[in-house]
Every structure is written in structure tokens, then in C-alpha cells.
Design a protein around this motif. Structure first.
Motif, PDB file in Angstrom:
ATOM      1  N   SER A 297       0.814  -1.213   0.000  1.00  0.00           N
ATOM      2  CA  SER A 297       0.000   0.000   0.000  1.00  0.00           C
ATOM      3  C   SER A 297       0.849   1.265   0.000  1.00  0.00           C
ATOM      4  CB  SER A 297      -0.914   0.005   1.240  1.00  0.00           C
ATOM      5  OG  SER A 297      -1.631   1.220   1.347  1.00  0.00           O
TER       6      SER A 297
ATOM      7  N   VAL B 178      -2.961   3.010   3.716  1.00  0.00           N
ATOM      8  CA  VAL B 178      -2.856   1.827   4.582  1.00  0.00           C
ATOM      9  C   VAL B 178      -4.183   1.552   5.286  1.00  0.00           C
ATOM     10  CG1 VAL B 178      -1.754   0.939   6.686  1.00  0.00           C
ATOM     11  CG2 VAL B 178      -0.361   1.995   4.899  1.00  0.00           C
TER      12      VAL B 178
ATOM     13  N   LEU C 108      -0.662  -6.660   5.366  1.00  0.00           N
ATOM     14  CA  LEU C 108       0.168  -5.608   4.772  1.00  0.00           C
ATOM     15  C   LEU C 108       1.626  -6.050   4.771  1.00  0.00           C
ATOM     16  CD1 LEU C 108       0.087  -2.648   3.691  1.00  0.00           C
ATOM     17  CD2 LEU C 108       0.630  -1.916   6.021  1.00  0.00           C
TER      18      LEU C 108
ATOM     19  N   THR D  52       4.990  -1.070   2.192  1.00  0.00           N
ATOM     20  CA  THR D  52       4.439   0.239   1.840  1.00  0.00           C
ATOM     21  C   THR D  52       5.422   0.976   0.935  1.00  0.00           C
ATOM     22  OG1 THR D  52       5.391   1.306   3.799  1.00  0.00           O
ATOM     23  CG2 THR D  52       3.149   0.433   4.000  1.00  0.00           C
TER      24      THR D  52
END
Length: 265
Positions: free
Chosen positions: A175, A180, A190, A193
Motif C-alpha cells: 500500500s 494503509v 500488509l 508500503t
């Protein structure tokens, strides 16, 4: 530096315009208090995001400065009408990455209270922000009512998304740092990032090794396809509410995009 100088000049000229519109601009009549508005303060916000938080907190008189059509709020150049709005405000809401907000207030000579808002659609952070603004505006009851409705809607969306996990397993997600919250909404795993800067070759290699099935990109700060050729489905997440200043559709739209992406995986 050229952009900064241009903005400074713009603000100076706007200040002069406001002086013609409102007189001295520093008189106590240029900005009211909450009491003068019967418990309904005049709130000026830089974008619809702050506006939605103010509305959720119970504010009814909300003026948005930056048009929704502006993709990157910090690039907006204030107009004389913006200064006029600020001059009559009780509160001015802005985000730290919007450096012109304080300059707008200073140029307008407003006595409004400048309030820094944490723009993050993470549910816990939204609830905290709404509660703080409700206390500030004196609209705690309205803020609490909105929060209860929001919590119910969020829980339903999250439950439905988890029921749509491909194969019953939490999807692997990469993300953009400002989206997020959408991965959290889906209960996704997750694994990495990126952003807000463009993805470097080293980051690309690292993120690719995680073999994500979904990439959540920020529609307002997109850097293009993040993991080309990886097979990961990239979807755009919109952070800013619409003109109606309703924050709930942001979550509904994100849930719809996530559901469609997961069903296609």
C-alpha cells in the motif's frame, strides 16, 4: 523557490484586496466567536477532507477553500474570496502538509483559531479527531452520534470484506503510505508500503519479493503502476470526500474497489 515566492506575492496582494473588502481587517467584528453563532461556529477548512471531519464533529457552517477538482491541495493558490471567508471564521482547519493555511489566516487578519487536523482515514484516528473537534466546537453530542453510526458502518464493511477473502485467506497487500487504512479495513496482510515518493528500483525489488496480490495506490498522489509484470492487481483508493462532505462514502467506495479486486484474484 520560484513557486514559494509567487505564493507569497499572491498572499500579499490578497491581503490588500481583503483590506478593501473588510476595512482594517483586525477589528473584533471581522471574526466572531462560537457564542455569536448560537453554538454553531463558522468553520473554514482547506479541503473537503477537513470539511468532512468538521461536519462529522457537528459543525453545520463549513466553508471549503480548495476546490475538489484540485488533486494536490498544497499547490492551490488562494483567492480573495478565500480570505474573506477566513476573516469571518471562528475556526480554520488545515493539515500540516498544507503550508499556506497559516499564511491565509495571517494575510486575512483573522482572529479565528487555527486548528491542525490529522488527515488519516484510519478508523481510530478519525474517531479521535472527530471527538477532539466536537469538544472544540461544543458539539460533543453530534460528534458522538456520528461516531456511533460510523463505527457500525465500518464494522459491517470490514466484516463483508473479510468474508470475500480469496480462498478464505487474508490477501497480501502493498500500500501507498496514505492508503494503509484501506488495507486495515479489509483485514489484509500488509507486506510493504511505498511513497509518497516514486518507487525506487531497490524498493521495487523488495516489494516484488513479497508477492502481493493487491497494490493499493493513492488516487491523489499516484506514481503509476507500482509493480508492473508482477500479476498484482492495482486499485486506486480515494481519500478525499465529495462536495457533500460525507466521509462514509470514502469507506464504501474503497470497500467496493477492494471487493472487486479480491473477487478477480
Amino acid at each position: 523557490m520560484a513557486r514559494t515566492s509567487g505564493r507569497t506575492a499572491s498572499l500579499l496582494s490578497l491581503s490588500a484586496v481583503l483590506a478593501l473588502v473588510t476595512g482594517c481587517g483586525s477589528d473584533s467584528s471581522s471574526a466572531g466567536s462560537s457564542d455569536e453563532h448560537d453554538g454553531n461556529p463558522v468553520v473554514v477548512v482547506t479541503t473537503t477532507w477537513e470539511g468532512a471531519l468538521a461536519k462529522a464533529a457537528g459543525a453545520e457552517n463549513v466553508k471549503v477553500i480548495v476546490p475538489q477538482s484540485v488533486q494536490h491541495a498544497p499547490d492551490y493558490d488562494p483567492k480573495p474570496s478565500d480570505l474573506t471567508a477566513v476573516a469571518g471564521a471562528d475556526f480554520v482547519l488545515y493539515a500540516p502538509f498544507e503550508p499556506y493555511a497559516g499564511k491565509i489566516k495571517e494575510a486575512a487578519g483573522s482572529k479565528a483559531e487555527l486548528v491542525e487536523v490529522n488527515l488519516d482515514n484510519d478508523a481510530d484516528k478519525v474517531n479521535a479527531e472527530v471527538a477532539e473537534l466536537g469538544a472544540l466546537f461544543g458539539t460533543e453530542g453530534a460528534a458522538a452520534k456520528w461516531t456511533a453510526a460510523f463505527d457500525n458502518e465500518y464494522a459491517k464493511l470490514s466484516k463483508d470484506l473479510k468474508a470475500d477473502w480469496p480462498g478464505g485467506k487474508s490477501p497480501l497487500v502493498v500500500s501507498q503510505v496514505f492508503t494503509v487504512w484501506a488495507a486495515k479495513l479489509a483485514g489484509a496482510n500488509l507486506v510493504g508500503t511505498y511513497g509518497p515518493e516514486a518507487v525506487t528500483p531497490a524498493q521495487l525489488a523488495k516489494l516484488g519479493k513479497e508477492r502481493p496480490t493487491l497494490v493499493l495506490d493513492n488516487a491523489h498522489m499516484s506514481t503509476g503502476t507500482v509493480l508492473p509484470g508482477s500479476g498484482a492487481k492495482q486499485i486506486e483508493i480515494v481519500n478525499y470526500p465529495g462536495r457533500d462532505l460525507d466521509l462514509l462514502p470514502v469507506y464504501r467506495n474503497a470497500a467496493t474497489a477492494l471487493e472487486e479486486a479480491m473477487s478477480a484474484s
